[in-house]
Design an enzyme around this catalytic site. Structure first.
Site, PDB file in Angstrom:
ATOM      1  N   LYS A   1       0.866  -0.897   0.438  1.00 30.07           N
ATOM      2  CA  LYS A   1      -0.055  -0.588   0.104  1.00 30.07           C
ATOM      3  C   LYS A   1       0.686   1.383   0.172  1.00 30.07           C
ATOM      4  CE  LYS A   1      -3.782  -2.423  -0.283  1.00 30.07           C
ATOM      5  NZ  LYS A   1      -4.251  -3.162   0.330  1.00 30.07           N
TER       6      LYS A   1
HETATM    7  C1  LIG Z   1      -5.878  -4.351   0.579  1.00 21.74           C
HETATM    8  C2  LIG Z   1      -7.237  -3.874   0.670  1.00 21.74           C
HETATM    9  C3  LIG Z   1      -7.499  -3.988   1.937  1.00 21.74           C
HETATM   10  C4  LIG Z   1      -7.506  -5.503   2.875  1.00 21.74           C
HETATM   11  O1  LIG Z   1      -6.396  -4.501   3.308  1.00 21.74           O
HETATM   12  P1  LIG Z   1      -5.648  -5.822   4.894  1.00 21.74           P
HETATM   13  O2  LIG Z   1      -4.726  -3.888   5.289  1.00 21.74           O
HETATM   14  O3  LIG Z   1      -4.159  -6.206   4.019  1.00 21.74           O
HETATM   15  O4  LIG Z   1      -6.288  -6.484   5.361  1.00 21.74           O
HETATM   16  C5  LIG Z   1      -9.148  -4.346   1.533  1.00 21.74           C
HETATM   17  N1  LIG Z   1      -9.394  -3.521   0.562  1.00 21.74           N
HETATM   18  C6  LIG Z   1      -8.894  -3.118  -1.047  1.00 21.74           C
HETATM   19  C7  LIG Z   1      -9.900  -2.498  -1.786  1.00 21.74           C
HETATM   20  C8  LIG Z   1      -7.130  -3.531  -0.751  1.00 21.74           C
HETATM   21  O5  LIG Z   1      -6.973  -3.189  -1.444  1.00 21.74           O
END
Ligand SMILES: *Cc1c(COP(=O)(O)O)cnc(C)c1O
Length: 396
Positions: free
Chosen positions: A197
């Site tokens: 992210k």
């Molecule tokens: C990555 C992601 C999540 C989940 O995030 P985590 O921190 O890995 O649990 C949820 N929604 C979207 C759109 C994502 O890209």
């Protein structure tokens, strides 16, 4: 058409230099801060989590910020905190990561999918309205790739049908719409600090809200359902018994994670600027290829540039998107797919009674989309390798 590469051609990058998709940008500051936590022997939930929450709260200008161990956990708690009951419907998009939908299911709700738009890849407010029923309790929207959803239309729907809005801001830490930050429109905003992210804590997430009761409930549920500030029970102010008031979860963030996050947060804008530069460079470099390029950001918005997602014009190319994925991998460039639509997966087909054909825009994207590397610490040379590989694979 120009000659296509054959498998015997030398790849753009050497195998040992495989460009990993979504590699995190970590500096000495992050490393020293983690070591500091270890030396102080406070590696669980402690003062650094508190500092990280406060920094994030100030950044977003909301009343509460609660750190958790993933965005999935954040979404789960958000839905629970709104008092969703079994059978209550939550409308979301088929163009998202499975965690968005799983969170609704784990909270006992019923996910109802509303199709997205082909160009922005964001949920279509008109499709939302078609799916609103007497059982609809909330809208769970996703600011796809960091591009804000149409929040004016969405908030108008929420007001007229008396629905809560939860924002999945996993791609959208820096996103703004008409002068307001993503995560500050709905009752609750949820963020991710997963490795790939915009900023990372290894694993991690954050919930923001202005609602005191929602914040209290989320804090309690994130730590076993214990009465507030249970982690203080080991501090030097004297032993205090905790009380369990709900069957909660183990969703707390640790100081090891917050140690990374504190320094990542300082680099947020620096990373975003670099991703913006790369995103625009790609859009310029691929103009003549058989692809549909992501549209420029809408006026009066800030795009977080989390993903660069051109759509392969499979008809013009005469090859499938999956062929392009393989060819890029052979060039030693890591790629991603965001996403195969939710209703392509066997579990949801059965559980939600959905099937291919139901969401044409999501399918159009899902069959053509490819994500190219877009990390805040890519070098110019790496970016040029991606461009050369993509142009070569697409026959330019
Ligand atoms: C990555 C992601 C999540 C989940 O995030 P985590 O921190 O890995 O649990 C949820 N929604 C979207 C759109 C994502 O890209």
């Amino acid at each position: 058409m120009a000659k296509r590469s054959s498998p015997s051609d030398k790849p753009v990058r050497r195998k040992e230099n495989f460009l990993v998709f979504g590699a995190p940008c970590l500096g000495e500051e992050e490393i020293s801060e983690v070591v500091d936590s270890m030396k102080k022997r406070w590696i669980g939930t402690g003062p650094k989590v508190g500092m990280f929450e406060e920094e994030f709260r100030l950044l977003k200008g909301r009343k509460h910020a609660i750190a958790v161990n993933s965005c999935t956990a954040a979404l789960h708690l958000a839905i629970l905190a709104l008092g969703i009951r079994p059978g209550d419907e939550v409308i979301t998009t088929p163009m998202t990561f499975c965690a968005t939908v799983n969170a609704i299911i784990h909270a006992g709700g019923v996910p109802v999918l509303a199709d997205c738009k082909k160009d922005t890849m964001n949920i279509d407010p008109e499709e939302i309205e078609k799916k609103i029923s007497a059982r609809t309790k909330a809208l769970l929207i996703v600011h796809f790739a960091g591009r804000p959803c149409e929040m004016d239309a969405i908030m108008e729907l929420a007001h007229s049908y008396d629905l809560h809005v939860i924002e999945d801001c996993a791609h959208a830490i820096e996103t703004e719409y008409h002068g307001r930050q993503a995560g500050c429109f709905g009752t609750i905003g949820c963020f991710s600090f997963y490795v790939t992210k915009n900023i990372t804590t290894g694993e991690g997430g954050m919930v923001i809200t202005d609602d005191d009761r929602v914040a209290e409930r989320i804090k309690m549920l994130a730590l076993h359902g214990m009465s507030k500030d249970a982690w203080r029970r080991f501090s030097d102010t004297g032993y205090r018994h905790y009380e369990v008031i709900h069957a909660g979860f183990k969703y707390n963030m640790t100081d090891m994670q917050a140690a990374i996050g504190l320094h990542q947060l300082k680099k947020l804008e620096q990373f975003r600027k670099r991703r913006e530069e790369i995103w625009k460079f790609y859009n310029e470099a691929f103009k003549d290829l058989p692809v549909f390029l992501p549209p420029d950001p809408e006026p009066d918005t800030v795009h977080a540039y989390h993903l660069y997602t051109p759509l392969i014009d499979v008809d013009r190319l005469g090859k499938s998107r999956d062929w392009v994925l393989d060819a890029m991998t052979r060039e030693n460039i890591g790629v991603g797919v965001h996403y195969l639509p939710i209703h392509y997966h066997p579990y949801y087909r059965k559980a939600l009674n959905v099937k291919p054909g139901d969401f044409p825009a999501a399918e159009w994207i899902g069959d053509r989309t490819i994500s190219l590397p877009l990390s805040g610490c890519l070098t110019d040379e790496e970016v040029e390798d991606v461009v050369r590989a993509f142009r070569k694979v697409l026959g330019a």
